[in-house]
Design an enzyme around this catalytic site. Structure first.
Site, PDB file in Angstrom:
ATOM      1  N   GLY A 234       9.705  -4.359  -7.430  1.00 49.61           N
ATOM      2  CA  GLY A 234      11.057  -4.110  -6.939  1.00 49.61           C
ATOM      3  C   GLY A 234      12.066  -4.208  -8.046  1.00 49.61           C
TER       4      GLY A 234
ATOM      5  CG  ASN B 272       6.034  -8.032  -0.007  1.00 50.59           C
ATOM      6  OD1 ASN B 272       4.933  -8.181  -0.512  1.00 50.59           O
ATOM      7  ND2 ASN B 272       6.561  -6.842   0.173  1.00 50.59           N
ATOM      8  N   GLY B 273       7.300  -7.053   3.037  1.00 53.17           N
ATOM      9  CA  GLY B 273       6.642  -6.347   4.130  1.00 53.17           C
ATOM     10  C   GLY B 273       7.681  -5.817   5.093  1.00 53.17           C
TER      11      GLY B 273
ATOM     12  CE1 TYR C  33       3.117   3.774  -8.311  1.00 56.36           C
ATOM     13  CE2 TYR C  33       3.920   2.463  -6.482  1.00 56.36           C
ATOM     14  CZ  TYR C  33       4.160   3.147  -7.648  1.00 56.36           C
ATOM     15  OH  TYR C  33       5.417   3.205  -8.166  1.00 56.36           O
TER      16      TYR C  33
ATOM     17  CB  CYS D 260       9.871  -7.181  -1.737  1.00 58.33           C
ATOM     18  SG  CYS D 260      11.279  -6.289  -1.111  1.00 58.33           S
TER      19      CYS D 260
ATOM     20  CB  SER E 249       0.829   4.023 -11.468  1.00 56.90           C
ATOM     21  OG  SER E 249       1.204   5.367 -11.605  1.00 56.90           O
TER      22      SER E 249
HETATM   23  P1  5GP Z   1       5.172  12.728  -6.731  1.00 52.14           P
HETATM   24  O1  5GP Z   1       4.576  13.791  -7.586  1.00 52.14           O
HETATM   25  O2  5GP Z   1       4.511  12.582  -5.427  1.00 52.14           O
HETATM   26  O3  5GP Z   1       6.667  12.897  -6.650  1.00 52.14           O
HETATM   27  O4  5GP Z   1       5.004  11.357  -7.515  1.00 52.14           O
HETATM   28  C1  5GP Z   1       3.733  10.828  -7.699  1.00 52.14           C
HETATM   29  C2  5GP Z   1       3.900   9.544  -8.465  1.00 52.14           C
HETATM   30  O5  5GP Z   1       4.588   8.589  -7.655  1.00 52.14           O
HETATM   31  C3  5GP Z   1       2.576   8.910  -8.836  1.00 52.14           C
HETATM   32  O6  5GP Z   1       2.538   8.811 -10.240  1.00 52.14           O
HETATM   33  C4  5GP Z   1       2.598   7.533  -8.223  1.00 52.14           C
HETATM   34  O7  5GP Z   1       2.193   6.564  -9.183  1.00 52.14           O
HETATM   35  C5  5GP Z   1       4.021   7.301  -7.838  1.00 52.14           C
HETATM   36  N1  5GP Z   1       4.169   6.547  -6.571  1.00 52.14           N
HETATM   37  C6  5GP Z   1       3.297   6.353  -5.572  1.00 52.14           C
HETATM   38  N2  5GP Z   1       3.800   5.582  -4.597  1.00 52.14           N
HETATM   39  C7  5GP Z   1       5.039   5.253  -4.988  1.00 52.14           C
HETATM   40  C8  5GP Z   1       6.053   4.440  -4.409  1.00 52.14           C
HETATM   41  O8  5GP Z   1       5.912   3.855  -3.329  1.00 52.14           O
HETATM   42  N3  5GP Z   1       7.208   4.338  -5.126  1.00 52.14           N
HETATM   43  C9  5GP Z   1       7.378   4.956  -6.356  1.00 52.14           C
HETATM   44  N4  5GP Z   1       8.527   4.803  -6.994  1.00 52.14           N
HETATM   45  N5  5GP Z   1       6.438   5.717  -6.900  1.00 52.14           N
HETATM   46  C10 5GP Z   1       5.288   5.877  -6.241  1.00 52.14           C
HETATM   47 MG    MG Z   2       2.635   6.901 -11.250  1.00 46.86          MG
END
Ligand code: 5GP
Ligand code: MG
Length: 460
Positions: A28, A104-105, A245, A2, A286
């Protein structure tokens, strides 16, 4: 995960909180809310709505949020359940005045505390862990608000950066491990406190410092007071995944530039896992900074080979004829002119479930890439996070089940390379003491609920 923000000592504080939430939107997208304290009446007003900040508020709702003290929250949907009821800030009538709370957390003993509170007669209105904090404050037998807040926060395990209003007094605190960020800034006689410095920049606040792990501050009538720190010293363990990230690259957390940290990860990745290729591309947004670091270190040119559509909402209707990899295609498009006939290094920040990445590799091949070398600017994610990052169960994590060779095959790439744990931690700061539980499996704060057989009800 969050985002939270507070403004105090500035007229129309809620409008600045609104802007700060705008800058924190990446933290979020499920719901947004703001509490404003009208000091003339002493009453607090809450408005919250689902979706993005811009959807949750309009001019009318912002006009109603009068007063010079305000806190806001952005919710990222996880196990606590979606829906407006679980959105924050929470607002309750407390013996000492209206009490607003934005958290948050994830707490790791929320279920245990909740069971105890329910047995004592507490009536919960939501299913989020954060609500236990409100009940603990209200039921504390200590004298005075400062002591009751200290009493409540000292009983919590796990991760919390919190903002609390009691009447027109603002409190801000970080858990004693300091998992989640919280920064303090100054603006024209008032203070701004937020998850990241990008939320200070947008309202023209000057960064003063990060709140320290276990620190509690109180701001009343323009005066900031440091209250006694939370009990039980623990070595700080800020979340490395914020740098990998979560945070925005223009933010500074704990004295680190997010951009510089990601570039260092990319450079270290190029040293550890080089590739023979014609261009480096990033999975936007990202991984942009890490991909630039990889290109810089390897001398392979950085190209914009994938375009991200920023207008895809979290929920969209999937036509029945949509075809393979539809969700990935909605978000990313390959640039054929960059990719055709090229040996490509694709840098992503992390591999979590592996579903997006598999679709992406298909797109790159279809656009004519002759070789795809997948590089991850973080180590394999093998363990769930119980401190607030959305990595719920081991079964969903591709690296928990499969070896890098198996993942390489499953993704259909020519090579796969992860940044090592040691390489990542050293690139960030060898003295950083980061929490890297999702990579290493070493959890710095006790997992009380898990050990007692509760399924961990996460939230934010
Ligand atoms: P995957 O291939 O594992 O489905 O997706 C990888 C992508 O998920 C990466 O581009 C990364 O930036 C993103 N990602 C990493 N951690 C999170 C998270 O906590 N939430 C979301 N929505 N995306 C994430
Ligand atoms: Mg990504």
């Amino acid at each position: 995960m969050c985002g939270i923000a507070a403004v105090t000592g500035v007229p129309e504080a809620a409008k600045l909180v609104f802007l700060s939430l705008y800058a924190l939107q990446h933290r979020g997208q499920e719901a947004a809310g703001i509490v404003a304290v009208d000091e003339s009446s002493g009453e607090s007003i809450l408005h919250k709505g689902t979706g993005l900040v811009a959807d949750a508020f309009d001019e009318e709702s912002l006009e109603r949020l009068v007063g010079s003290v305000s806190i806001g929250h952005l919710r990222y949907s996880t196990a606590g359940g979606a829906g407006l009821r679980n959105a924050q800030p929470l607002l309750v009538r407390y013996a000492e005045g209206d009490l607003g709370l934005a958290h948050n957390g994830n707490l790791t003993n929320a279920q245990e505390l909740r069971d105890r509170l329910v047995a004592e007669g507490a009536l919960f209105q939501t299913t989020i862990d954060s609500e236990v904090i409100v009940h603990l404050i209200a039921r504390s037998r200590r004298l005075g608000v400062d002591a009751q807040i200290d009493d409540a926060l000292s009983q919590l395990e796990g991760a919390f950066s919190v903002l609390i209003t009691v009447g027109d007094t603002l409190y801000a605190a970080r858990d004693r491990h300091g998992f989640r960020p919280l920064v303090l800034g100054h603006r024209e006689g008032g203070y701004v406190i937020a998850s990241e410095t990008c939320a200070l920049d947008i309202v023209g606040a000057r960064y003063i410092r990060d709140l320290e792990p276990g620190e509690v501050v109180r701001i009343r009538n323009g005066e900031l007071t440091r209250l006694p720190s939370l009990r039980d010293f623990a070595p700080p363990s800020p979340c490395i995944f914020e740098l990998v990230y979560f945070a925005r690259p223009d933010s500074h957390l704990w004295g680190y530039s997010v951009d510089r940290a990601r570039r260092a990860f990319g450079r270290q990745l190029a040293i550890e896992r080089p590739a023979d290729a014609d261009c480096v591309i990033s999975v936007p947004d990202s991984a942009n900074s890490a991909a630039l670091g990889f290109a810089e270190q390897s001398g392979i040119p950085f190209e914009l080979g994938l375009i991200r559509n920023h207008y895809v909402g979290r929920t969209f209707i999937e036509p029945s004829q949509a075809g393979r990899d539809f969700k990935v295609r909605m978000k990313y498009s390959p640039v054929r002119e960059v990719l055709e006939g090229q040996r490509v290094v694709v840098v992503d920040d992390s591999l979590v479930r592996g579903t997006t990445s598999q679709g992406l590799v298909n797109l790159l091949r279809e656009a004519g890439a002759t070789e795809v070398h997948f590089r991850l600017a973080s180590p394999p994610v093998r363990n769930p996070c119980y401190y607030g990052i959305d990595m719920p169960t081991r079964g969903e994590l591709i690296a928990a089940e499969k070896s890098p060779d198996e993942i390489c095959q499953k993704l259909g790439v020519d090579s796969l390379g992860y940044l090592s744990l040691e390489g990542m931690l050293n690139a960030a700061d060898p003295e950083g003491g980061f929490c890297s539980a999702c990579f290493s499996g070493e959890y710095p704060a006790p997992l009380v609920d898990l050990e007692k057989g509760y399924s961990l009800v996460g939230s934010d």
